[in-house]
Design a protein around this motif. Structure first.
Motif, PDB file in Angstrom:
ATOM      1  N   ASP A   1       3.875   9.275  -3.870  1.00  0.00           N
ATOM      2  CA  ASP A   1       5.124  10.025  -3.962  1.00  0.00           C
ATOM      3  C   ASP A   1       6.069   9.272  -4.887  1.00  0.00           C
ATOM      4  OD1 ASP A   1       7.466  11.414  -3.682  1.00  0.00           O
ATOM      5  OD2 ASP A   1       7.459  11.405  -1.491  1.00  0.00           O
ATOM      6  N   ILE A   2       6.352   9.834  -6.064  1.00  0.00           N
ATOM      7  CA  ILE A   2       7.166   9.138  -7.049  1.00  0.00           C
ATOM      8  C   ILE A   2       8.586   8.926  -6.553  1.00  0.00           C
ATOM      9  CG2 ILE A   2       7.965  11.187  -8.275  1.00  0.00           C
ATOM     10  CD1 ILE A   2       6.878   7.795  -9.802  1.00  0.00           C
ATOM     11  N   ALA A   3       9.016   9.684  -5.546  1.00  0.00           N
ATOM     12  CA  ALA A   3      10.353   9.478  -4.981  1.00  0.00           C
ATOM     13  C   ALA A   3      10.431   8.170  -4.215  1.00  0.00           C
ATOM     14  CB  ALA A   3      10.728  10.643  -4.067  1.00  0.00           C
ATOM     15  N   GLU A   4       9.262   7.624  -3.862  1.00  0.00           N
ATOM     16  CA  GLU A   4       9.203   6.361  -3.132  1.00  0.00           C
ATOM     17  C   GLU A   4       8.396   5.329  -3.896  1.00  0.00           C
ATOM     18  OE1 GLU A   4       9.604   8.124   1.382  1.00  0.00           O
ATOM     19  OE2 GLU A   4       7.606   7.589   0.643  1.00  0.00           O
ATOM     20  N   ASN A   5       8.485   5.400  -5.225  1.00  0.00           N
ATOM     21  CA  ASN A   5       7.741   4.493  -6.085  1.00  0.00           C
ATOM     22  C   ASN A   5       8.499   4.374  -7.397  1.00  0.00           C
ATOM     23  OD1 ASN A   5       5.627   3.898  -8.298  1.00  0.00           O
ATOM     24  ND2 ASN A   5       4.475   3.486  -6.420  1.00  0.00           N
ATOM     25  N   ALA A   6       8.593   3.154  -7.939  1.00  0.00           N
ATOM     26  CA  ALA A   6       9.419   2.921  -9.125  1.00  0.00           C
ATOM     27  C   ALA A   6       8.702   3.202 -10.432  1.00  0.00           C
ATOM     28  CB  ALA A   6       9.933   1.474  -9.119  1.00  0.00           C
ATOM     29  N   THR A   7       7.373   3.153 -10.439  1.00  0.00           N
ATOM     30  CA  THR A   7       6.630   3.252 -11.704  1.00  0.00           C
ATOM     31  C   THR A   7       5.515   4.290 -11.686  1.00  0.00           C
ATOM     32  OG1 THR A   7       4.978   1.577 -11.095  1.00  0.00           O
ATOM     33  CG2 THR A   7       7.039   0.780 -12.099  1.00  0.00           C
TER      34      THR A   7
ATOM     35  N   GLY B   1     -13.070   5.258  -1.917  1.00  0.00           N
ATOM     36  CA  GLY B   1     -13.658   6.559  -1.607  1.00  0.00           C
ATOM     37  C   GLY B   1     -12.682   7.656  -1.267  1.00  0.00           C
ATOM     38  N   ASN B   2     -11.389   7.356  -1.252  1.00  0.00           N
ATOM     39  CA  ASN B   2     -10.380   8.343  -0.866  1.00  0.00           C
ATOM     40  C   ASN B   2      -9.407   8.622  -2.007  1.00  0.00           C
ATOM     41  OD1 ASN B   2     -11.188   8.592   1.954  1.00  0.00           O
ATOM     42  ND2 ASN B   2     -10.385   6.507   2.196  1.00  0.00           N
ATOM     43  N   VAL B   3      -9.059   9.883  -2.200  1.00  0.00           N
ATOM     44  CA  VAL B   3      -8.054  10.250  -3.194  1.00  0.00           C
ATOM     45  C   VAL B   3      -6.676   9.849  -2.666  1.00  0.00           C
ATOM     46  CG1 VAL B   3      -6.984  12.133  -4.479  1.00  0.00           C
ATOM     47  CG2 VAL B   3      -9.444  12.179  -4.018  1.00  0.00           C
ATOM     48  N   ILE B   4      -5.934   9.132  -3.486  1.00  0.00           N
ATOM     49  CA  ILE B   4      -4.639   8.599  -3.070  1.00  0.00           C
ATOM     50  C   ILE B   4      -3.501   9.402  -3.693  1.00  0.00           C
ATOM     51  CG2 ILE B   4      -3.127   6.575  -3.068  1.00  0.00           C
ATOM     52  CD1 ILE B   4      -5.626   6.252  -1.348  1.00  0.00           C
ATOM     53  N   GLU B   5      -2.549   9.768  -2.864  1.00  0.00           N
ATOM     54  CA  GLU B   5      -1.329  10.405  -3.346  1.00  0.00           C
ATOM     55  C   GLU B   5      -0.209   9.381  -3.372  1.00  0.00           C
ATOM     56  OE1 GLU B   5      -0.361  13.737  -0.952  1.00  0.00           O
ATOM     57  OE2 GLU B   5      -2.262  14.783  -1.288  1.00  0.00           O
TER      58      GLU B   5
ATOM     59  N   ASN C   1       0.828  -1.201   0.000  1.00  0.00           N
ATOM     60  CA  ASN C   1       0.000   0.000   0.000  1.00  0.00           C
ATOM     61  C   ASN C   1       0.867   1.258   0.000  1.00  0.00           C
ATOM     62  OD1 ASN C   1      -3.273  -0.115   0.642  1.00  0.00           O
ATOM     63  ND2 ASN C   1      -2.198  -2.069   0.834  1.00  0.00           N
ATOM     64  N   PRO C   2       0.297   2.428  -0.352  1.00  0.00           N
ATOM     65  CA  PRO C   2       1.109   3.636  -0.529  1.00  0.00           C
ATOM     66  C   PRO C   2       1.716   4.146   0.767  1.00  0.00           C
ATOM     67  CG  PRO C   2      -1.224   4.144  -0.747  1.00  0.00           C
ATOM     68  CD  PRO C   2      -1.111   2.662  -0.710  1.00  0.00           C
ATOM     69  N   ARG C   3       2.919   4.671   0.678  1.00  0.00           N
ATOM     70  CA  ARG C   3       3.588   5.226   1.840  1.00  0.00           C
ATOM     71  C   ARG C   3       2.892   6.488   2.356  1.00  0.00           C
ATOM     72  NH1 ARG C   3       8.674   4.024   3.599  1.00  0.00           N
ATOM     73  NH2 ARG C   3       9.659   2.201   2.677  1.00  0.00           N
ATOM     74  N   THR C   4       2.134   7.141   1.516  1.00  0.00           N
ATOM     75  CA  THR C   4       1.439   8.359   1.934  1.00  0.00           C
ATOM     76  C   THR C   4       0.223   8.073   2.802  1.00  0.00           C
ATOM     77  OG1 THR C   4       0.234   8.316  -0.171  1.00  0.00           O
ATOM     78  CG2 THR C   4       2.199   9.706  -0.049  1.00  0.00           C
TER      79      THR C   4
ATOM     80  N   ASP D   1      -1.259   8.082  -8.896  1.00  0.00           N
ATOM     81  CA  ASP D   1      -1.441   9.285  -8.104  1.00  0.00           C
ATOM     82  C   ASP D   1      -2.744   9.981  -8.502  1.00  0.00           C
ATOM     83  OD1 ASP D   1      -0.532  11.307  -6.243  1.00  0.00           O
ATOM     84  OD2 ASP D   1      -0.181  12.589  -7.991  1.00  0.00           O
ATOM     85  N   GLY D   2      -3.549  10.333  -7.528  1.00  0.00           N
ATOM     86  CA  GLY D   2      -4.820  10.987  -7.788  1.00  0.00           C
ATOM     87  C   GLY D   2      -5.988  10.052  -7.981  1.00  0.00           C
ATOM     88  N   SER D   3      -5.730   8.730  -8.039  1.00  0.00           N
ATOM     89  CA  SER D   3      -6.827   7.774  -8.162  1.00  0.00           C
ATOM     90  C   SER D   3      -7.651   7.757  -6.878  1.00  0.00           C
ATOM     91  CB  SER D   3      -6.283   6.366  -8.423  1.00  0.00           C
ATOM     92  OG  SER D   3      -5.616   6.302  -9.659  1.00  0.00           O
TER      93      SER D   3
END
Length: 533
Positions: A353-359, A347-351, A307-310, A341-343
């Motif tokens: 961070d491309i600095a912590e994601n490869a793709t 029900g929640n907008v997800i951010e 899951n996202p680090r944010t 990003d932005g999906s």
């Protein structure tokens, strides 16, 4: 039942400890009342013993042995995914992906550690349960079937990663240390074949189990793995002479059993309400109980790590642009496979961070609904899907193609495409909503149309392979499909390809890349190492 929540019987703890102890200690009388001679003399105890065989399935973090997730191999070592997170985080995964790993890799050691504990427990059951006097034949056969199934599962996991491995059909004795030989890959496969066949002969169908027993191995699961193992051998090392007719017959038996059906909505499969659904053949059961921080819980870390680090995750296993580009425009499955990003997810907008994601993407199949997030993030209740009915249908399509029945192959693929087209957006794709929103019909015009009956030859086979990728993406299968079909090397750069070839076995069909046997196992047991390590 949620099998992973049951405490390991003390017998197994003592057996695991004594397996490496001195002979004179083993000759002492046991201090407790439970021994391998009397543990299996009641159905309740025998069931607890078999539950302990399931337990290592959910060990995704291991004391002194690091992480163990099948996506590290099946997804990240393929063109479907990158490691993710920060480059410096868990570099052992990248080393495996780029074929730069060594025998000191803690993740391969974790697999070896988990699997051989599972095998030890299965062998203890298989050795002692047949002589148990207090267990009726029906229960005894079912429990033995589960132990054979799990032994086959564990050996199959090992053999795909390492090639031929030491085979044990009974708990290991201390006298065997330093005097163990690796079986050949063909011999290892033969053992796996025999275990799944035995399991299929002993296990009942899924419908024989109550709802609180979901997660136990069934006849359908054993047949499905028989077919998967045969298919894998056909494309790698087939000294055991499997053929596509066998795969066709096995998958037809599952389809014809009436025990399984495709879920009407693809989007529901990986939600909590989709657990153990009509298309579930085998999945690892997890339940959260909010234990303190640490490994080996009733729940799983498999969710949080993807899951996202944010939000609450660690950002691993990032789907690739290559995977995204493989989908038809507006294929409803794509939004259920990956998000960026932005999906909007649940029900929640997800951010991201491309600095912590490869793709720039993460796996939607690993997203956990906020209502089910545990207070301890390592204790997710989300089950891990291992085998779905859609996979069986696509295996049947591939087998039909190879046995000359192209019309049957087309019909099977079209079942999968029709279900996908009829599906909705993912759950909670609109901000503030937790509904399954319908996709406008106009957006689906010309999308996932049935394969034409005129499709034939290599074009048809390519269409079957493509459907497998799109239907089963991010389910730890892509790497193995590429290897068994001889396409894996073509996905690699020339540099990585060369390293991979130097670490490969020569099969009867295609080369078989293998990872190194953990160095401690090589040294402690005197095992031969794999090529190039």
């Amino acid at each position: 039942m949620n099998l992973s929540k049951y405490i390991i019987p003390l017998l197994f703890i003592s057996l695991l400890l004594t397996s490496a102890c001195k002979k004179e200690f083993l000759e002492k009388e046991p201090l407790g009342v439970q021994t391998s001679e009397n543990l299996f003399n009641t159905a309740e105890n025998a069931t607890l013993a078999v539950n302990a065989c399931y337990d290592p399935l959910s060990w995704d973090e291991v004391d002194n042995a690091d992480h163990n997730y099948e996506w590290m191999f099946g997804d990240v070592m393929s063109d479907d995914s990158e490691k993710g997170s920060m480059p410096s985080d868990l570099p052992q995964i990248t080393e495996m992906q780029e074929w730069r790993t060594t025998a000191n890799n803690s993740f391969t050691a974790a697999v070896w550690h988990n699997v051989y504990i599972g095998l030890f427990r299965c062998n203890t059951v298989i050795l002692n349960l047949p002589e148990a006097e207090g267990v009726n034949t029906e229960i005894k056969n079912r429990l033995l079937g589960e132990a054979y199934f799990l032994r086959g599962y564990y050996y199959f996991y090992l053999s795909r990663l390492f090639g031929g491995v030491p085979l044990f059909d009974a708990p290991v004795n201390p006298s065997e240390i330093d005097n163990v030989q690796r079986a050949s890959l063909a011999q290892t496969y033969a053992q796996i074949d025999a275990d799944f066949a035995m399991a299929a002969s002993l296990l009942p169908e899924k419908s024989a189990f109550d709802a609180n027993e979901m997660g136990r191995a069934t006849k359908g699961a054993a047949l499905a793995y028989q077919a998967r193992v045969a298919m894998y051998q056909i494309g790698t090392e087939n000294a055991n002479n499997h053929n596509w007719q066998e795969v066709y017959d096995l998958t037809n038996a599952i389809i014809g059993s009436g025990e399984y059906s495709l879920a009407s909505n693809y989007s529901s499969i990986f939600e909590m309400e989709g657990e153990n659904g009509s298309g579930s053949i085998f999945e690892v059961q997890c339940v959260s109980n909010n234990e303190d921080w640490g490994p080996r819980k009733t729940g799983t870390t498999n969710t949080v790590i993807q899951n996202p680090r944010t939000t609450w995750g660690w950002g691993f296993n990032n789907p690739t642009q290559n995977l995204m580009d493989s989908y038809e425009t507006n294929d409803p499955r794509l939004a259920n496979v990956m998000y960026g990003d932005g999906s909007v997810v649940h029900g929640n907008v997800i951010e991201i961070d491309i600095a912590e994601n490869a793709t720039g993407y993460l796996s939607r199949k690993a997203a956990l609904e906020p209502a089910f997030k545990p207070s301890n993030i390592k204790d997710s209740p989300q089950n891990i899907r291992k085998f779905r009915f859609a996979d069986v249908i696509l295996m049947n399509a591939e087998a039909a193609y190879h046995t000359g029945n192209e019309s049957s192959a087309i019909a099977s693929v079209n079942q999968i495409r029709a279900r996908a087209k009829a599906s909705t957006y993912p759950k909670g794709a609109s901000e503030g909503s937790m509904e399954y929103d319908a996709i406008p019909e106009a957006d689906l015009e010309g999308v996932l149309d049935p394969l034409p009956n005129t499709l034939t030859g290599q074009e048809l086979l390519n269409a079957i392979w493509k459907e497998r990728r799109n239907e089963l993406a991010m389910e730890t299968l892509r790497y193995w499909d590429l290897i068994r079909t001889g396409r894996y090397l073509n996905t690699l750069s020339e540099e990585v390809k060369g390293r991979c070839q130097s670490h490969s076995l020569t099969g009867t069909a295609n080369i078989i890349p293998v990872l190194p046997i953990p160095v401690n196992e090589v040294q402690s047991w005197g095992l031969s190492q794999n090529p190039g390590y």
